[in-house]
Design an enzyme around this catalytic site. Structure first.
Site, PDB file in Angstrom:
ATOM      1  N   CYS A 158      -3.390  -0.492  -9.468  1.00 49.64           N
ATOM      2  CA  CYS A 158      -3.564   0.835  -8.881  1.00 49.64           C
ATOM      3  C   CYS A 158      -4.539   1.669  -9.709  1.00 49.64           C
ATOM      4  CB  CYS A 158      -2.227   1.554  -8.774  1.00 49.64           C
ATOM      5  SG  CYS A 158      -2.365   3.197  -8.041  1.00 49.64           S
ATOM      6  N   LYS A 196      -0.552  -8.290  -9.624  1.00 43.69           N
ATOM      7  CA  LYS A 196      -1.766  -7.910  -8.897  1.00 43.69           C
ATOM      8  C   LYS A 196      -2.638  -7.081  -9.837  1.00 43.69           C
ATOM      9  CE  LYS A 196      -3.370  -6.185  -4.408  1.00 43.69           C
ATOM     10  NZ  LYS A 196      -4.302  -5.082  -4.708  1.00 43.69           N
ATOM     11  N   MET A 242       0.843  -1.202   0.000  1.00 41.05           N
ATOM     12  CA  MET A 242       0.000   0.000   0.000  1.00 41.05           C
ATOM     13  C   MET A 242       0.870   1.242   0.000  1.00 41.05           C
ATOM     14  SD  MET A 242      -3.085  -1.117   2.585  1.00 41.05           S
ATOM     15  CE  MET A 242      -2.051  -2.186   3.605  1.00 41.05           C
ATOM     16  N   ALA A 243       0.727   2.034  -1.044  1.00 40.11           N
ATOM     17  CA  ALA A 243       1.552   3.236  -1.206  1.00 40.11           C
ATOM     18  C   ALA A 243       1.350   4.186  -0.037  1.00 40.11           C
ATOM     19  CB  ALA A 243       1.205   3.932  -2.517  1.00 40.11           C
ATOM     20  N   GLN A 269       6.958  -4.597  -4.713  1.00 38.75           N
ATOM     21  CA  GLN A 269       6.057  -4.327  -5.841  1.00 38.75           C
ATOM     22  C   GLN A 269       6.576  -3.138  -6.647  1.00 38.75           C
ATOM     23  OE1 GLN A 269       1.970  -2.426  -5.675  1.00 38.75           O
ATOM     24  NE2 GLN A 269       1.346  -4.530  -6.073  1.00 38.75           N
ATOM     25  N   GLY A 295      -9.742  -7.887  -0.873  1.00 39.98           N
ATOM     26  CA  GLY A 295     -10.844  -6.939  -0.820  1.00 39.98           C
ATOM     27  C   GLY A 295     -11.766  -7.164   0.363  1.00 39.98           C
ATOM     28  N   ASP A 296     -11.874  -6.158   1.221  1.00 43.30           N
ATOM     29  CA  ASP A 296     -12.858  -6.132   2.316  1.00 43.30           C
ATOM     30  C   ASP A 296     -12.609  -7.152   3.421  1.00 43.30           C
ATOM     31  OD1 ASP A 296     -14.038  -4.219   0.741  1.00 43.30           O
ATOM     32  OD2 ASP A 296     -15.717  -5.471   0.089  1.00 43.30           O
TER      33      ASP A 296
END
Length: 366
Positions: free
Chosen positions: A115, A156, A26-27, A84, A219-220
């Site tokens: 992204c 990804k 995560m950036a 990544q 996701g979630d």
């Protein structure tokens, strides 16, 4: 669909991912300090860096500048570790991938095709923008696989660029044919950003389009129970936890325990969570110094407070801190020390006490 449970470890090339739970890149968040926090709690089978701009890396190298800040800690920290990278040029990606393998000895080189941020997609024609050109994706992956061998390369992606252009099944086949060792799929399209709910049925359908490589769903996933549900319900080999872990680095250990059928460790108490945040702050300060480290820590502090009673008030005050003294004072005064459930229970107890007092008074008056 009934799935084997507990889920077995899986392989990315020769790397065994056990437990089959991955920390998402995560950036702006998954730097070395955060990765250390996750390791200290345990439970993540593979940890990842922030995404690194391959073109920026090459420019820094050619100009003898320091390597990207996002590679802080990579050379020294424990393995396994995935890095990544993103760009749209196959040769640039291959060049950076080789450097990561030779100089940094990374465990996995992951390619960001997911992204959705405009600066990456529309301005740089990278990230999820490349989902519209599977042929270009094939070139990038195949060249990177050759450059990085025998270190595995993964990809990804999202379901597609928009809800009316979902092409994840086609892309999955391209990813495997190009030589990638695993595929991670976020269950939204790029247009969705992070709105709505991840479509795990769509993620699960992709498995039938892969021959040999593992499928990782993302996701979630914000609780151990949801991780268990994902493995029991959907055709995935692994899961990736993203935003939900930012203020809860212990989430991986909880999920891993749930997968083993062991008692799930309880959420740390609020004093323990505050102590965890302060430890995180110390790690950030150690690398960046007091001023920059404090500014960087603002967003992490907001994550630690998220979902707690008084979080908004805390965020308002912590958003402007610029020194350690300020940060300590704001945390001492405003960091939430009661959960919403505790506040609710206190209010219910107060209301019950008021009701009993009123009933007693009425009985005495009558």
């Amino acid at each position: 669909m009934s799935r084997p449970f507990p889920p077995p470890a899986f392989r990315i090339g020769d790397l065994v991912v056990d437990p089959p739970i991955l920390q998402a890149p995560m950036a702006g968040f998954t730097n070395a300090a955060f990765r250390q926090m996750v390791r200290e709690y345990g439970g993540a089978g593979l940890i990842a860096t922030e995404m690194v701009n391959a073109r920026g890396f090459v420019w820094m190298d050619e100009n003898e500048a320091e390597h990207p800040e996002r590679l802080w800690g990579v050379a020294e920290e424990p393995r396994p570790l995935a890095v990544q990278i993103w760009d749209n040029d196959p040769e640039t990606m291959a060049k950076v991938g080789r450097r990561l393998v030779e100089e940094y000895q990374v465990s996995v080189v992951d390619i960001n095709f997911g992204c959705p941020v405009r600066q990456v997609t529309e301005k740089a024609h990278s990230g999820s923008y490349l989902l519209r050109t599977p042929g270009r994706m094939f070139e990038i992956i195949s060249q990177l696989v050759k450059a990085c061998a025998p270190t595995p390369v993964t990809a990804k992606i999202r379901l597609g660029c928009s809800p009316d252009s979902v092409n994840c099944n086609e892309v999955a086949r391209v990813v495997e044919e190009a030589g990638a060792a695993a595929l991670t799929v976020h269950g939204r399209t790029a247009k969705d950003m992070f709105r709505g709910h991840a479509d795990w049925d769509r993620i699960s359908e992709i498995k039938a389009h892969l021959r040999n490589i593992p499928l990782i769903g993302n996701g979630d996933l914000d609780s151990p129970e949801k991780v268990v549900h994902a493995f029991k319900t959907y055709d995935v080999d692994g899961v990736m936890i993203a935003r939900a872990c930012l203020g809860r680095p212990w989430l991986f250990s909880q999920a891993a325990a749930a997968l083993r059928g062991q008692p799930i460790p309880p959420e740390p108490s609020l004093p323990e969570q505050r102590q965890c945040m302060m430890h995180h702050y110390d790690l950030v300060k150690e690398r960046f110094g007091e001023e920059k480290g404090t500014i960087l820590m603002r967003k992490y502090a907001c994550c630690y407070a998220q979902g707690k009673y008084g979080a908004r008030h805390f965020r308002t005050h912590v958003a402007n801190v610029s020194s350690a003294d300020e940060f300590y004072r704001i945390v001492e005064e405003y960091f939430p020390m009661k959960t919403k459930e505790e506040i609710r229970a206190e209010r219910e107890a107060e209301q019950a006490a008021e009701t009993r007092a009123a009933e007693t008074l009425n009985a005495e008056l009558s």
